[in-house]
Design a protein around this motif. Structure first.
Motif, PDB file in Angstrom:
ATOM      1  N   GLN A   1     -36.831 -13.548 -28.050  1.00 35.78           N
ATOM      2  CA  GLN A   1     -35.895 -12.746 -27.367  1.00 35.78           C
ATOM      3  C   GLN A   1     -35.523 -13.305 -25.899  1.00 35.78           C
ATOM      4  OE1 GLN A   1     -34.738  -9.503 -27.475  1.00 35.78           O
ATOM      5  NE2 GLN A   1     -35.611  -8.688 -29.308  1.00 35.78           N
ATOM      6  N   VAL A   2     -34.265 -12.751 -25.492  1.00 33.28           N
ATOM      7  CA  VAL A   2     -34.213 -13.306 -24.160  1.00 33.28           C
ATOM      8  C   VAL A   2     -33.243 -11.861 -23.373  1.00 33.28           C
ATOM      9  CG1 VAL A   2     -32.558 -14.489 -22.702  1.00 33.28           C
ATOM     10  CG2 VAL A   2     -33.472 -15.653 -24.909  1.00 33.28           C
ATOM     11  N   GLN A   3     -33.668 -11.661 -22.454  1.00 38.31           N
ATOM     12  CA  GLN A   3     -33.277 -10.528 -21.542  1.00 38.31           C
ATOM     13  C   GLN A   3     -32.298 -11.236 -20.427  1.00 38.31           C
ATOM     14  OE1 GLN A   3     -36.689  -8.031 -20.697  1.00 38.31           O
ATOM     15  NE2 GLN A   3     -35.891  -6.561 -22.455  1.00 38.31           N
ATOM     16  N   LEU A   4     -31.182 -10.679 -20.269  1.00 33.63           N
ATOM     17  CA  LEU A   4     -30.123 -11.166 -19.238  1.00 33.63           C
ATOM     18  C   LEU A   4     -29.894 -10.091 -18.299  1.00 33.63           C
ATOM     19  CD1 LEU A   4     -27.995 -13.008 -21.988  1.00 33.63           C
ATOM     20  CD2 LEU A   4     -29.856 -14.022 -20.674  1.00 33.63           C
ATOM     21  N   VAL A   5     -29.757 -10.470 -16.963  1.00 30.50           N
ATOM     22  CA  VAL A   5     -29.493  -9.536 -16.094  1.00 30.50           C
ATOM     23  C   VAL A   5     -28.479 -10.248 -15.030  1.00 30.50           C
ATOM     24  CG1 VAL A   5     -30.255  -8.067 -14.142  1.00 30.50           C
ATOM     25  CG2 VAL A   5     -31.587  -8.324 -16.047  1.00 30.50           C
ATOM     26  N   GLU A   6     -27.066  -9.758 -14.961  1.00 27.72           N
ATOM     27  CA  GLU A   6     -26.185 -10.405 -14.019  1.00 27.72           C
ATOM     28  C   GLU A   6     -26.104  -9.703 -12.746  1.00 27.72           C
ATOM     29  OE1 GLU A   6     -24.197  -9.835 -18.087  1.00 27.72           O
ATOM     30  OE2 GLU A   6     -25.539  -8.848 -16.863  1.00 27.72           O
ATOM     31  N   SER A   7     -25.763 -10.427 -11.984  1.00 27.60           N
ATOM     32  CA  SER A   7     -25.551  -9.920 -10.503  1.00 27.60           C
ATOM     33  C   SER A   7     -24.606 -10.902  -9.726  1.00 27.60           C
ATOM     34  CB  SER A   7     -26.971 -10.019  -9.822  1.00 27.60           C
ATOM     35  OG  SER A   7     -27.137 -11.374  -9.659  1.00 27.60           O
ATOM     36  N   GLY A   8     -24.013 -10.329  -8.690  1.00 34.01           N
ATOM     37  CA  GLY A   8     -23.195 -11.045  -7.694  1.00 34.01           C
ATOM     38  C   GLY A   8     -21.702 -10.445  -7.781  1.00 34.01           C
ATOM     39  N   GLY A   9     -21.392  -9.579  -8.536  1.00 32.80           N
ATOM     40  CA  GLY A   9     -20.195  -9.072  -8.646  1.00 32.80           C
ATOM     41  C   GLY A   9     -19.839  -8.260  -7.196  1.00 32.80           C
ATOM     42  N   GLY A  10     -18.574  -7.649  -7.227  1.00 36.27           N
ATOM     43  CA  GLY A  10     -18.081  -6.934  -6.079  1.00 36.27           C
ATOM     44  C   GLY A  10     -16.710  -6.827  -5.866  1.00 36.27           C
ATOM     45  N   LEU A  11     -16.231  -6.486  -4.811  1.00 38.83           N
ATOM     46  CA  LEU A  11     -14.849  -6.207  -4.553  1.00 38.83           C
ATOM     47  C   LEU A  11     -14.321  -7.369  -3.496  1.00 38.83           C
ATOM     48  CD1 LEU A  11     -12.140  -4.262  -4.461  1.00 38.83           C
ATOM     49  CD2 LEU A  11     -13.134  -3.233  -2.494  1.00 38.83           C
ATOM     50  N   VAL A  12     -13.532  -7.997  -3.717  1.00 39.36           N
ATOM     51  CA  VAL A  12     -12.997  -9.204  -2.926  1.00 39.36           C
ATOM     52  C   VAL A  12     -11.673  -9.252  -3.224  1.00 39.36           C
ATOM     53  CG1 VAL A  12     -15.088 -10.602  -3.434  1.00 39.36           C
ATOM     54  CG2 VAL A  12     -12.917 -10.817  -4.860  1.00 39.36           C
ATOM     55  N   GLN A  13     -10.931  -9.753  -1.938  1.00 35.51           N
ATOM     56  CA  GLN A  13      -9.605  -9.830  -1.655  1.00 35.51           C
ATOM     57  C   GLN A  13      -9.035 -11.098  -2.772  1.00 35.51           C
ATOM     58  OE1 GLN A  13      -8.610 -10.194   2.412  1.00 35.51           O
ATOM     59  NE2 GLN A  13      -8.443  -7.815   2.557  1.00 35.51           N
TER      60      GLN A  13
END
Length: 123
Positions: A1-13
């Motif tokens: 089993q592998v659990q994945l958590v993304e981060s780093g997104g956002g609003l950019v120009q």
């Protein structure tokens, strides 16, 4: 089993950069090939980039070649997606995924998925 958590997104120009991260749980992360996919508004989820378990080979969709870079740090159980020269059409939810299969370009080959991180690019 592998659990994945993304981060780093956002609003950019448009023209800006982001680095997405995907942190994996489990002691076997280094045995998994990893991929990034994205799903824009009203669109199918599409392949973006992938990297072999060893980091020895990387693969990219034609639409992102030269602007996106996938990398991994097996000691940190993390895979990254560096996104440069962002365009409005890059707006999407970005997902990381894991597989032990050899074929990496199709979403059906991946067994584990994160919840996604939103990237919004303003023009």
């Amino acid at each position: 089993q592998v659990q994945l958590v993304e981060s780093g997104g956002g609003l950019v120009q448009a023209g800006g950069s982001l680095r997405l991260s995907c942190a994996a749980s489990g002691r076997t992360f280094s045995s998994y090939n990893m991929g990034w996919f994205r799903q824009g508004p009203g669109k199918e989820r599409e392949f973006v980039a992938a990297i072999r378990w060893s980091g020895s080979s990387t693969y990219y969709a034609d639409s992102v070649k030269g602007r996106f870079t996938i990398s991994r740090d097996n000691a940190k159980n993390t895979v990254y997606l560096q996104i440069n020269t962002l365009k409005p059409e890059d707006t999407a939810v970005y997902y990381c995924a894991a597989t032990q299969r050899a074929y990496l370009l199709g979403r059906q080959t991946y067994d584990y998925w994160g919840q996604g991180t939103q990237v919004t690019v303003s023009s």
